[in-house]
Design a protein around this motif. Structure first.
Motif, PDB file in Angstrom:
ATOM      1  N   ASN A 233      47.910   7.749  36.424  1.00 24.01           N
ATOM      2  CA  ASN A 233      47.289   7.507  37.730  1.00 24.01           C
ATOM      3  C   ASN A 233      46.815   8.805  38.366  1.00 24.01           C
ATOM      4  OD1 ASN A 233      47.892   4.730  37.627  1.00 24.01           O
ATOM      5  ND2 ASN A 233      49.933   5.089  38.471  1.00 24.01           N
ATOM      6  N   GLY A 283      45.359  -0.671  42.065  1.00 28.61           N
ATOM      7  CA  GLY A 283      46.026   0.509  42.596  1.00 28.61           C
ATOM      8  C   GLY A 283      46.937   0.171  43.759  1.00 28.61           C
ATOM      9  N   PRO A 302      44.632   3.790  38.912  1.00 26.76           N
ATOM     10  CA  PRO A 302      44.737   4.042  37.469  1.00 26.76           C
ATOM     11  C   PRO A 302      43.513   4.804  36.979  1.00 26.76           C
ATOM     12  CG  PRO A 302      44.180   1.747  37.882  1.00 26.76           C
ATOM     13  CD  PRO A 302      44.468   2.359  39.223  1.00 26.76           C
TER      14      PRO A 302
END
Length: 316
Positions: A233, A283, A302
């Motif tokens: 991430n 997210g 991500p």
């Protein structure tokens, strides 16, 4: 005996009526709540479509502005070269001026030199050209940032983009909202390109930065934007030192139509739409805030979107 049966029957009927009435009221409440949810969803959809339309309009306007700006910028380069040549010729004429034999001609040239303040013009023209070129370059940059911010196409394709570039473009677009209230501090970390819908991520950044600026009053504030990478991430933090958000309402700030702004000053959809966009990107968006100290919004995305086998070629 019949009287007792009648009383019992009447009681049962009354109970059934009360039960039916209670059930009817319950279903009416459920339908009312469902209708309100549908209305909110419709409002959000309309707002999303409005933002997309604004993005398309901005991209179109940016394109139209970019065309004349491009040839003006090109002409400036040619004009700059012409002025340099003309000043060289003028310098040669000045050197030849003492050798003019006709006193009357010499006097007229001297008078004209004083009238037009030739020495000042020779110094000021290159400065004006430089400032004008800088101004056109700034307009070109704003137009390009507007195009980058909008980044609207027919399919809203998922793209691999540099988030820093998108943040910078967005900050340039909202500069007028922020510059009188706060200084922007960038603390960018090393992050890879991210697969996302760039115009939507730009919209999230815009909403949070503008909210941060609006939370700052009185003394000039500060908005700090940090980025970094954590495994699969990337994260973005947007921190302001504004008024902060009371603990009692922090859990509601992402609710549709919830706003603490005066009536007419906000729709209450900015953070709700932002939350939806980040959810669409798989997210997370969270906030930490302390009244009187400020707020920090953290976005995690991500790096690469997971592919849904049933989604087809359009994207995640």
């Amino acid at each position: 005996m019949n009287d007792i049966k009648d009383i019992t029957c009447a009681g049962e009927c009354a109970a059934r009526e009360e039960s039916a009435e209670a059930e009817l009221l319950r279903r009416n409440r459920e339908l009312t709540e469902l209708n309100e949810k549908l209305s909110r969803a419709q409002e959000q959809l309309l707002q999303s479509e409005k933002l997309a339309s604004i993005g398309q309009l901005a991209a179109g306007v940016a394109h139209e502005i970019n065309n004349p700006i491009s040839f003006v910028f090109s002409n400036f380069g040619t004009l700059d070269a012409y002025i340099v040549d003309l000043l060289r010729v003028l310098a040669q004429y000045e050197e030849a001026e003492p050798f003019i034999a006709d006193p009357a001609m010499k006097a007229r040239i001297g008078a004209l030199r004083k009238q037009v303040e030739l020495d000042y013009l020779v110094e000021d023209v290159p400065v004006l050209m430089s400032e004008s070129r800088e101004g056109i370059e700034r307009v070109r940059k704003i137009v390009q940032d507007l195009k980058d911010f909008s980044r609207v196409d027919g399919h809203q394709d998922w793209q691999w983009v540099d988030l820093h570039h998108g943040i910078d473009s967005t900050l340039n677009i909202v500069n007028n909202e922020v510059k009188y209230k706060a200084d922007i501090v960038k603390e960018y970390g090393a992050i890879p390109e991210v697969e996302c819908l760039p115009s939507q991520i730009n919209q999230v950044i815009l909403n949070i930065v503008v909210n941060g600026a609006q939370a700052i009053s009185g003394v000039r504030g500060r908005i700090t934007i940090r980025t970094g990478c954590d495994g699969a991430n990337v994260w973005i933090e947007i921190a302001d030192n504004g008024s902060g958000i009371p603990k009692a309402i922090q859990s509601r700030i992402f609710d549709p139509f919830f706003t603490t702004k005066p009536i007419g000053s906000g729709t209450g959809l900015g953070l709700s739409l932002s939350y939806g966009i980040i959810q669409k990107h798989h997210g997370r968006i969270e906030v930490q805030s302390e009244p009187g100290v400020g707020s920090t919004f953290r976005i995690e995305l991500p790096i690469q979107q997971e592919r849904d086998p049933d989604a087809g070629a359009e994207g995640p």
